[in-house]
Write an enzyme that holds these catalytic residues in place. Structure first.
Site, PDB file in Angstrom:
ATOM      1  N   GLU A   1       7.559 -16.210  -9.573  1.00  0.00           N
ATOM      2  CA  GLU A   1       6.793 -15.007  -9.248  1.00  0.00           C
ATOM      3  C   GLU A   1       6.428 -14.158 -10.460  1.00  0.00           C
ATOM      4  O   GLU A   1       5.409 -13.486 -10.423  1.00  0.00           O
ATOM      5  CB  GLU A   1       7.505 -14.164  -8.170  1.00  0.00           C
ATOM      6  CG  GLU A   1       8.742 -13.437  -8.603  1.00  0.00           C
ATOM      7  CD  GLU A   1       9.226 -12.484  -7.511  1.00  0.00           C
ATOM      8  OE1 GLU A   1      10.437 -12.439  -7.307  1.00  0.00           O
ATOM      9  OE2 GLU A   1       8.417 -11.785  -6.895  1.00  0.00           O
TER      10      GLU A   1
ATOM     11  N   GLU B   1      17.053 -18.933  -5.782  1.00  0.00           N
ATOM     12  CA  GLU B   1      16.664 -17.588  -6.218  1.00  0.00           C
ATOM     13  C   GLU B   1      16.123 -17.634  -7.654  1.00  0.00           C
ATOM     14  O   GLU B   1      15.135 -16.980  -7.980  1.00  0.00           O
ATOM     15  CB  GLU B   1      17.863 -16.628  -6.091  1.00  0.00           C
ATOM     16  CG  GLU B   1      17.657 -15.234  -6.646  1.00  0.00           C
ATOM     17  CD  GLU B   1      16.433 -14.502  -6.092  1.00  0.00           C
ATOM     18  OE1 GLU B   1      15.878 -14.914  -5.068  1.00  0.00           O
ATOM     19  OE2 GLU B   1      16.016 -13.512  -6.733  1.00  0.00           O
TER      20      GLU B   1
ATOM     21  N   ARG C   1       4.011  -0.712  -4.647  1.00  0.00           N
ATOM     22  CA  ARG C   1       3.638  -1.113  -3.286  1.00  0.00           C
ATOM     23  C   ARG C   1       2.274  -1.801  -3.248  1.00  0.00           C
ATOM     24  O   ARG C   1       1.838  -2.257  -2.194  1.00  0.00           O
ATOM     25  CB  ARG C   1       3.604   0.122  -2.389  1.00  0.00           C
ATOM     26  CG  ARG C   1       4.945   0.825  -2.273  1.00  0.00           C
ATOM     27  CD  ARG C   1       4.851   2.029  -1.392  1.00  0.00           C
ATOM     28  NE  ARG C   1       4.707   1.666  -0.010  1.00  0.00           N
ATOM     29  CZ  ARG C   1       5.703   1.562   0.852  1.00  0.00           C
ATOM     30  NH1 ARG C   1       6.937   1.814   0.469  1.00  0.00           N
ATOM     31  NH2 ARG C   1       5.498   1.215   2.094  1.00  0.00           N
TER      32      ARG C   1
ATOM     33  N   TRP D   1      -2.673  -2.849  -1.680  1.00  0.00           N
ATOM     34  CA  TRP D   1      -2.386  -4.289  -1.708  1.00  0.00           C
ATOM     35  C   TRP D   1      -3.303  -4.888  -0.658  1.00  0.00           C
ATOM     36  O   TRP D   1      -3.153  -4.614   0.539  1.00  0.00           O
ATOM     37  CB  TRP D   1      -0.916  -4.554  -1.375  1.00  0.00           C
ATOM     38  CG  TRP D   1      -0.569  -6.017  -1.485  1.00  0.00           C
ATOM     39  CD1 TRP D   1      -0.308  -6.711  -2.630  1.00  0.00           C
ATOM     40  CD2 TRP D   1      -0.448  -6.951  -0.408  1.00  0.00           C
ATOM     41  NE1 TRP D   1      -0.044  -8.027  -2.329  1.00  0.00           N
ATOM     42  CE2 TRP D   1      -0.111  -8.202  -0.964  1.00  0.00           C
ATOM     43  CE3 TRP D   1      -0.586  -6.860   0.969  1.00  0.00           C
ATOM     44  CZ2 TRP D   1       0.080  -9.339  -0.208  1.00  0.00           C
ATOM     45  CZ3 TRP D   1      -0.390  -8.010   1.733  1.00  0.00           C
ATOM     46  CH2 TRP D   1      -0.055  -9.237   1.144  1.00  0.00           C
TER      47      TRP D   1
ATOM     48  N   LYS E   1       5.765  -4.842  -3.569  1.00  0.00           N
ATOM     49  CA  LYS E   1       7.096  -4.643  -2.998  1.00  0.00           C
ATOM     50  C   LYS E   1       6.927  -4.039  -1.605  1.00  0.00           C
ATOM     51  O   LYS E   1       5.870  -3.515  -1.285  1.00  0.00           O
ATOM     52  CB  LYS E   1       7.847  -3.668  -3.902  1.00  0.00           C
ATOM     53  CG  LYS E   1       9.308  -4.028  -4.091  1.00  0.00           C
ATOM     54  CD  LYS E   1       9.887  -3.201  -5.200  1.00  0.00           C
ATOM     55  CE  LYS E   1      11.373  -3.414  -5.297  1.00  0.00           C
ATOM     56  NZ  LYS E   1      11.751  -4.736  -5.807  1.00  0.00           N
TER      57      LYS E   1
ATOM     58  N   CYS F   1       0.861  -1.178   0.000  1.00  0.00           N
ATOM     59  CA  CYS F   1       0.000   0.000   0.000  1.00  0.00           C
ATOM     60  C   CYS F   1       0.901   1.233   0.000  1.00  0.00           C
ATOM     61  O   CYS F   1       1.836   1.345   0.776  1.00  0.00           O
ATOM     62  CB  CYS F   1      -0.957   0.096   1.179  1.00  0.00           C
ATOM     63  SG  CYS F   1      -2.197  -1.182   1.207  1.00  0.00           S
TER      64      CYS F   1
ATOM     65  N   HIS G   1      16.168 -38.192  -3.675  1.00  0.00           N
ATOM     66  CA  HIS G   1      15.470 -38.535  -2.425  1.00  0.00           C
ATOM     67  C   HIS G   1      13.995 -38.126  -2.472  1.00  0.00           C
ATOM     68  O   HIS G   1      13.357 -38.034  -1.420  1.00  0.00           O
ATOM     69  CB  HIS G   1      16.173 -37.885  -1.236  1.00  0.00           C
ATOM     70  CG  HIS G   1      17.576 -38.383  -1.057  1.00  0.00           C
ATOM     71  ND1 HIS G   1      17.855 -39.679  -0.665  1.00  0.00           N
ATOM     72  CD2 HIS G   1      18.771 -37.787  -1.266  1.00  0.00           C
ATOM     73  CE1 HIS G   1      19.170 -39.847  -0.628  1.00  0.00           C
ATOM     74  NE2 HIS G   1      19.744 -38.711  -0.990  1.00  0.00           N
TER      75      HIS G   1
ATOM     76  N   LYS H   1      12.351 -16.444  -8.771  1.00  0.00           N
ATOM     77  CA  LYS H   1      12.131 -15.400  -9.776  1.00  0.00           C
ATOM     78  C   LYS H   1      11.209 -15.903 -10.882  1.00  0.00           C
ATOM     79  O   LYS H   1      10.294 -15.211 -11.311  1.00  0.00           O
ATOM     80  CB  LYS H   1      13.494 -14.976 -10.341  1.00  0.00           C
ATOM     81  CG  LYS H   1      13.604 -13.557 -10.799  1.00  0.00           C
ATOM     82  CD  LYS H   1      13.359 -12.520  -9.749  1.00  0.00           C
ATOM     83  CE  LYS H   1      13.930 -12.837  -8.423  1.00  0.00           C
ATOM     84  NZ  LYS H   1      13.774 -11.926  -7.351  1.00  0.00           N
TER      85      LYS H   1
ATOM     86  N   ASN I   1      -1.966   2.764   5.364  1.00  0.00           N
ATOM     87  CA  ASN I   1      -1.083   1.647   5.019  1.00  0.00           C
ATOM     88  C   ASN I   1      -0.734   0.930   6.309  1.00  0.00           C
ATOM     89  O   ASN I   1      -0.250   1.556   7.252  1.00  0.00           O
ATOM     90  CB  ASN I   1       0.191   2.177   4.347  1.00  0.00           C
ATOM     91  CG  ASN I   1       1.260   1.095   4.204  1.00  0.00           C
ATOM     92  OD1 ASN I   1       0.939  -0.086   4.107  1.00  0.00           O
ATOM     93  ND2 ASN I   1       2.522   1.496   4.209  1.00  0.00           N
ATOM     94  N   GLY I   2      -0.975  -0.372   6.356  1.00  0.00           N
ATOM     95  CA  GLY I   2      -0.656  -1.137   7.564  1.00  0.00           C
ATOM     96  C   GLY I   2      -1.782  -2.103   7.857  1.00  0.00           C
ATOM     97  O   GLY I   2      -2.620  -2.390   6.993  1.00  0.00           O
TER      98      GLY I   2
HETATM   99  C1  F6R Z   1      11.296 -11.432  -4.838  1.00  0.00           C
HETATM  100  C2  F6R Z   1      11.164 -10.284  -3.958  1.00  0.00           C
HETATM  101  C3  F6R Z   1      10.790 -10.532  -2.551  1.00  0.00           C
HETATM  102  C4  F6R Z   1      11.611  -9.633  -1.627  1.00  0.00           C
HETATM  103  C5  F6R Z   1      11.129  -9.791  -0.187  1.00  0.00           C
HETATM  104  C6  F6R Z   1      11.969  -8.972   0.780  1.00  0.00           C
HETATM  105  O1  F6R Z   1      11.677 -11.038  -6.113  1.00  0.00           O
HETATM  106  O2  F6R Z   1      11.334  -9.166  -4.364  1.00  0.00           O
HETATM  107  O3  F6R Z   1      10.958 -11.867  -2.202  1.00  0.00           O
HETATM  108  O4  F6R Z   1      12.948  -9.975  -1.747  1.00  0.00           O
HETATM  109  O5  F6R Z   1       9.807  -9.378  -0.090  1.00  0.00           O
HETATM  110  O6  F6R Z   1      11.936  -7.618   0.468  1.00  0.00           O
HETATM  111  P1  F6R Z   1      13.013  -6.628   1.042  1.00  0.00           P
HETATM  112  O7  F6R Z   1      14.322  -6.980   0.437  1.00  0.00           O
HETATM  113  O8  F6R Z   1      12.540  -5.259   0.669  1.00  0.00           O
HETATM  114  O9  F6R Z   1      13.038  -6.832   2.526  1.00  0.00           O
END
Ligand code: F6R
Length: 586
Positions: A464, A457, A27, A72, A581, A2, A480, A461, A96-97
């Protein structure tokens, strides 16, 4: 998670709010809305979906005061009704929260006959404010937040006063002065071009903005001065710059992120060496991609310092029985510096006696205020929801910390790496593999040791941004259990850059091939090529670099693969479904 923005001044608030929401959209993008006071009346426009859907509703709105929100969803589905702002009694709020005690508050208000329109937790704030309001919005907000449990950054406006009232607790909020008024927002990009400096509000703060004045109060309503810091977001860095998506732009910026992180590390090197000096145990934590960078940090610290190191996701570490003995250093890694679990676990470990080092791309974030030392990740603004260049910056920063603590002179080869990454990006075309992955039933990313850390990782990626299911797995573990999933409709992507373990991953690849599974390989080891190249769907040969630096090459290739798969499937890689994010809620 948000994004909120507010403006009061001589300009048109509708324009400022819309532009700010576009910049805050990473966000959350479930719905967007704004509230304005036009000729003494509240005007509210809100719409489910991305911010651009709000644009037609704002045409013709002229106001000198306004607040906006991009959502969000936490409580209540994405819908017009659940979109913010929420209003009651001529007062509108954005939030936001998460209000943890909203159900209890809502029940009391329902008993009093209040009618709720949405399913959100935030709507209680509007009704509580309306009930508390006696001609002083800021006072009513202070009274209201006294009833709330949870995290909040709140902006409120009303028909009867020409002010914006603000409150925050465990959700970010900044204010800044521009040429023609005062601005407030969740973070710096929203105020780029308007405010060269911003003040960062602290937990428990209440603030009041007028067109020509800002006042900040602490929880006891005493006037306080909050430090002003330069707004690090620059308009010219916030555009697409000719790229089709932020994700492709940000992958292209990986070399610069690594180079800049190396450059700024000099300013903290001494402090980090001192902080780690005498460490008997190192804990690394973070969420998602940052957690994956932590997996590499553990390898660096154990191999280069010989200090026992452990890694755990912040969400788990936060709620387990933590035993922090003497001389423990905790690394909290976060692009945003606002991830709730990471910030809270950093606070917890600090209270238990650990020295906390923040590794972050956001120098004015909550995490930096908790930490004893800060290692800057100089990746620049990352707008795509999926982290790419910030991961590379985090990995580089952790490597530099290990070097500094080991007393190694120089940059351990990192200084030359941006050019190698640049060449790798130029020469690698993952589009054919992306097609294969896009049409696979499952994609498994496999590796051992340092390559396993990259594999998980790569898997995150791809999942997502393309929504293709898969898993990152240690290649030695394949037989296994996971091997049962392998058939002609699955693809296994092997990362093989650790010479000492290469042969073992080759054997695992053979096992996949023997079961008819498709195999792709990313390697910098010649012997792997001889053994596998002709039998793979895709073979990527990386330049040979030190094993500890190889993740910066292999991960860049995997980021490109995820991007290409998302594009191949017609997804929006910058705004994956259900995600946002800066995860500022639990
Ligand atoms: C994946 C991604 C998330 C962030 C996670 C932590 O591509 O972006 O998994 O890495 O939400 O976010 P930060 O680094 O901002 O704490």
């Amino acid at each position: 998670m948000c994004g909120i923005i507010g403006y009061i001044g001589g300009g048109n608030a509708a324009e400022v709010v819309y532009r700010g929401l576009k910049r805050l959209e990473y966000r959350g993008y479930d719905s967007a809305g704004g509230a304005f006071v036009c000729d003494g009346r509240l005007v509210i426009a809100k719409k489910e979906g991305k911010v651009e859907k709000l644009s037609p509703l704002l045409e013709g709105v002229r106001a000198n005061i306004g607040i906006g929100h991009t959502r969000w969803a936490t409580h209540g589905v994405p819908s017009d009704v659940n979109a913010h702002p929420h209003s009651a009694g001529g007062i509108a709020i954005v939030h936001n929260g998460i209000i943890e005690n909203y159900a209890e508050l809502k029940n009391k208000l329902l008993d009093e006959g209040v009618i709720f329109r949405s399913d959100t937790d935030s709507e209680v704030i509007a009704h509580l404010l309306a009930r508390a309001y006696k001609g002083d919005l800021t006072g009513a907000l202070a009274e209201t937040v006294g009833l709330l449990k949870g995290s909040y950054a709140i902006m409120a406006i009303c028909e009867r006063e020409h002010i914006i009232s603000l409150a925050c607790n465990k959700s970010p909020l900044i204010i800044g002065r521009g040429d023609d008024g005062y601005y407030c927002a969740s973070d710096e990009p929203a105020l780029a071009g308007y405010c060269p400096d911003v003040a960062v509000l602290q937990d428990g703060d209440i603030a009041e903005l007028r067109a020509d004045e800002a006042s900040v109060f602490n929880g006891e309503m005493q006037l306080v001065i909050r430090e002003t810091v330069p707004n690090l977001a620059v308009c010219s860095e916030l555009g697409l710059d000719g790229y089709p998506h932020y994700m492709s732009k940000e992958i292209g910026e990986i070399p610069a992120a690594v180079a800049q992180t190396v450059k700024v590390f000099g300013s903290v090197k001494q402090k980090i060496a001192e902080t780690l000096g005498g460490a008997k145990r190192i804990i690394l934590t973070g969420c998602g991609t940052a957690y994956h960078a932590a997996l590499l940090g553990k390898i660096y610290f154990e191999n280069m310092l010989g200090v026992p190191s452990e890694v755990e996701t912040a969400g788990e570490l936060r709620y387990k029985k933590n035993v922090v003995g003497e001389s423990v250093v905790a690394f909290a890694i976060s692009q945003s510096g606002e991830t709730a679990d990471t910030v809270e676990v950093a606070r917890l470990l600090k209270s238990l006696g650990a020295k906390v080092v923040a590794v972050t791309n956001s120098l004015h974030s909550q995490l930096t205020r908790v930490a004893d030392a800060v290692v800057p990740v100089a990746a620049g603004p990352e707008i795509c929801v999926a982290a790419t260049k910030s991961y590379s910056g985090q990995v580089a920063a952790l490597y530099l910390c290990a070097l500094a603590a080991a007393g190694t002179e120089g940059d351990g080869g990192l200084g030359a790496l941006p050019e190698t990454i640049e060449r790798t990006l130029e020469r690698t075309d993952t589009r054919s593999l992306a097609q294969v992955c896009a049409h696979s039933r499952g994609v498994y990313f496999l590796g051992r040791g340092i390559d396993y850390a990259v594999a998980v990782e790569g898997s995150l990626k791809l999942k997502e941004v393309s929504y293709v299911p898969g898993e990152g797995y240690p290649s030695g573990e394949l037989k296994h259990g996971t091997l049962a999933l392998i058939d002609g409709q699955t693809t296994s992507v092997f990362v093989i850059c650790d010479e000492a373990l290469a042969e073992k991953s080759v054997v695992a690849a053979e096992q996949v091939l023997a079961r008819g599974g498709k195999v792709a390989v990313i390697t910098c080891i010649d012997s792997v090529r001889e053994k596998l190249e002709n039998r793979t769907e895709y073979f990527c040969r990386l330049e040979k670099v030190d094993k500890f630096l190889s993740p910066l090459l292999s991960s860049a290739v995997l980021f490109g693969l995820a991007y290409d798969a998302a594009v191949a499937l017609g997804r929006d890689p910058d705004k994956p479904r259900n995600l946002a994010k800066s995860v500022t809620v639990e």
